[in-house]
Design a protein around this motif. Structure first.
Motif, PDB file in Angstrom:
ATOM      1  N   HIS A 133       0.840  -1.205   0.000  1.00 62.52           N
ATOM      2  CA  HIS A 133       0.000   0.000   0.000  1.00 62.52           C
ATOM      3  C   HIS A 133       0.869   1.247   0.000  1.00 62.52           C
ATOM      4  CE1 HIS A 133       0.784  -0.463   4.324  1.00 62.52           C
ATOM      5  NE2 HIS A 133       0.408   0.787   4.503  1.00 62.52           N
ATOM      6  N   HIS A 152       1.395   3.963   1.935  1.00 62.00           N
ATOM      7  CA  HIS A 152       2.009   4.702   3.035  1.00 62.00           C
ATOM      8  C   HIS A 152       3.531   4.679   2.908  1.00 62.00           C
ATOM      9  CE1 HIS A 152      -1.749   4.487   5.785  1.00 62.00           C
ATOM     10  NE2 HIS A 152      -1.604   5.703   5.302  1.00 62.00           N
ATOM     11  N   HIS A 209       5.993   1.860   3.719  1.00 63.30           N
ATOM     12  CA  HIS A 209       5.894   0.611   2.944  1.00 63.30           C
ATOM     13  C   HIS A 209       6.245   0.832   1.478  1.00 63.30           C
ATOM     14  CE1 HIS A 209       3.866  -1.892   6.077  1.00 63.30           C
ATOM     15  NE2 HIS A 209       3.667  -0.681   6.570  1.00 63.30           N
ATOM     16  N   HIS A 252      -7.137  -1.585   4.633  1.00 55.08           N
ATOM     17  CA  HIS A 252      -6.377  -0.573   5.383  1.00 55.08           C
ATOM     18  C   HIS A 252      -6.604   0.828   4.807  1.00 55.08           C
ATOM     19  CE1 HIS A 252      -3.033   1.201   7.554  1.00 55.08           C
ATOM     20  NE2 HIS A 252      -2.305   1.350   6.473  1.00 55.08           N
ATOM     21  N   ASP A 284      -0.302  -3.602   6.217  1.00 52.51           N
ATOM     22  CA  ASP A 284      -1.180  -3.111   7.280  1.00 52.51           C
ATOM     23  C   ASP A 284      -2.620  -3.494   6.942  1.00 52.51           C
ATOM     24  OD1 ASP A 284       1.005  -1.932   8.475  1.00 52.51           O
ATOM     25  OD2 ASP A 284       0.686   0.002   7.494  1.00 52.51           O
ATOM     26  N   HIS A 305      -5.619   0.525  11.489  1.00 53.77           N
ATOM     27  CA  HIS A 305      -4.965  -0.754  11.813  1.00 53.77           C
ATOM     28  C   HIS A 305      -5.893  -1.608  12.678  1.00 53.77           C
ATOM     29  CE1 HIS A 305      -0.837   0.350  10.540  1.00 53.77           C
ATOM     30  NE2 HIS A 305      -1.265   1.574  10.802  1.00 53.77           N
ATOM     31  N   GLU A 365       3.618   3.961  12.472  1.00 55.45           N
ATOM     32  CA  GLU A 365       3.018   4.683  11.362  1.00 55.45           C
ATOM     33  C   GLU A 365       2.245   5.921  11.820  1.00 55.45           C
ATOM     34  OE1 GLU A 365       1.874   2.715   7.617  1.00 55.45           O
ATOM     35  OE2 GLU A 365      -0.098   2.890   8.505  1.00 55.45           O
TER      36      GLU A 365
HETATM   37 ZN   LIG Z   1      -0.157   1.795   6.359  1.00 55.49          ZN
END
Ligand SMILES: [Zn+2]
Length: 365
Positions: free
Chosen positions: A61, A63, A66, A119, A140, A313, A363
């Protein structure tokens, strides 16, 4: 496992120690931790590598902890690729490949497919299959229904389930997200002369909070910091309706504007409310939407008047329920507080181990 175990050498120069156990290939041959992240030797790819560039990355994903720019090739959902392009520019990778949920691809004999993780928009679990062994890395995830993305799906017949554990302590139990939104809207009704400043991270949380407010019937225009504009537009292009959004200019605020935002809701990155941009709001109600707002001390430290416990999360109950739902032969635990969940698994009679992946931050969520 006992007597039925067949232990034999697997005659490959690359993996001299390889053995079959109970006809199952040792899972760390298929995925194991390295300094650059989770690596698949037979497929020669990484999942969410965050330390330096690699030739081939599968990204769960968008973010930042990641998804990094600079890899040779990136495989991800179309939404995640779009998010990366929006944040890092079109040149974020030399080559990219979009994979729809459930669609399979072969990489050097390893079968890879993606399942929804629930997520943020486009977030995926990565399913890796090789010689009868199925491993799933969640990235996540959460289990609650979220109007901005596809819900988490349990992948059946998973041998090894690699789960995140950001909120992996029994004290973390997130309240009902709709009730948190009602708290915000009740405060807006009560303090009609004040501006509600809602701190939200720009990817995922911002759009979810907006969508939940719309779902709860709030149909007035919402004001957003310029940092949210591009990602909100991207969500809307993907069919997530956010209603009327009015960007607040990014230049420093002027005191004479102060009355303009009375009674309104303004969303922005938490830090923006303390800088020059935030000066235009008089007598604001400081709100912050984050899973960490469940920790009273954190809300206090930040001077948050109205903490909204909204997390993207899984909380403790969701983590343990998911381990039961997936019911893997082995549970690997990473990205957060591994130890309590390992202990829980052991007490449940489940085989579990921590996976210490480096480079992941707590995060911003
Ligand atoms: Zn994330």
């Amino acid at each position: 496992m006992g007597n039925s175990c067949k232990r034999r050498k697997w005659g490959s120069a690359c993996f001299p120690e390889a053995v079959y156990i109970c006809n199952m290939i040792r899972p760390d041959l298929l995925l194991h931790e390295t300094k650059k992240g989770l690596y698949c030797p037979p497929g020669d790819f990484y999942i969410d590598p965050v330390r330096g560039a690699v030739d081939r990355a599968i990204v769960t994903h968008g973010h930042a902890d990641h998804a990094r720019a600079g890899h040779g090739a990136v495989l991800a959902t179309q939404e995640t690729l779009d998010i990366m392009a929006s944040r890092y520019g079109e040149g974020f990778t030399a080559s990219r490949q979009a994979l729809a949920f459930g669609e399979t691809v072969e990489i050097n004999g390893v079968t890879v497919w993606l399942a929804p993780a629930g997520h943020i928009l486009g977030s995926a679990q990565v399913v890796v299959e090789w010689r009868g062994l199925r491993m799933v890395s969640t990235g996540d995830y959460k289990r609650r229904q979220d109007p901005t993305c596809r819900g988490f799906e349990v992948v059946p017949n998973t041998h090894v389930f690699i789960t995140e554990a950001t909120f992996g302590l029994p004290v973390f139990r997130h309240p009902d997200d709709r009730a948190e939104i009602r708290k915000l809207l009740a405060s807006v009704d009560l303090f009609e002369d004040r501006t509600h400043l809602v701190g939200v991270y720009s990817l995922g949380k911002a759009q979810r909070v907006i969508a939940l407010m719309r779902e709860a019937g709030y149909d007035r225009p919402l004001y957003i910091h310029g940092a949210l504009k591009k990602l909100c537009a991207l969500y809307e292009r993907n069919g997530v309706e956010l209603g009327e959004l009015r960007p607040v200019p990014t230049e420093p605020g002027k005191r004479e504007e102060r009355d303009r935002f009375r009674g309104e809701i303004v969303l922005g990155p938490p830090a923006s409310f303390n800088d020059k941009w935030g000066r235009r709001f008089s007598d604001p109600v400081n709100c912050f939407a984050s899973g960490w707002m469940g920790v009273r001390q954190r809300a206090k430290q930040r001077g948050v008047e109205l903490p909204l416990v909204l997390s993207d999360h899984a909380d403790w109950d969701e983590l343990t329920q998911t381990a039961r739902d997936v019911d893997p032969e082995e549970l690997w635990i990473t990205y957060g507080r591994e130890d309590a969940l390992v202990r829980w698994a052991e007490l449940e009679g489940r085989k579990a181990r921590p996976l210490r992946l480096v480079g992941y931050e707590e995060e911003n969520e």
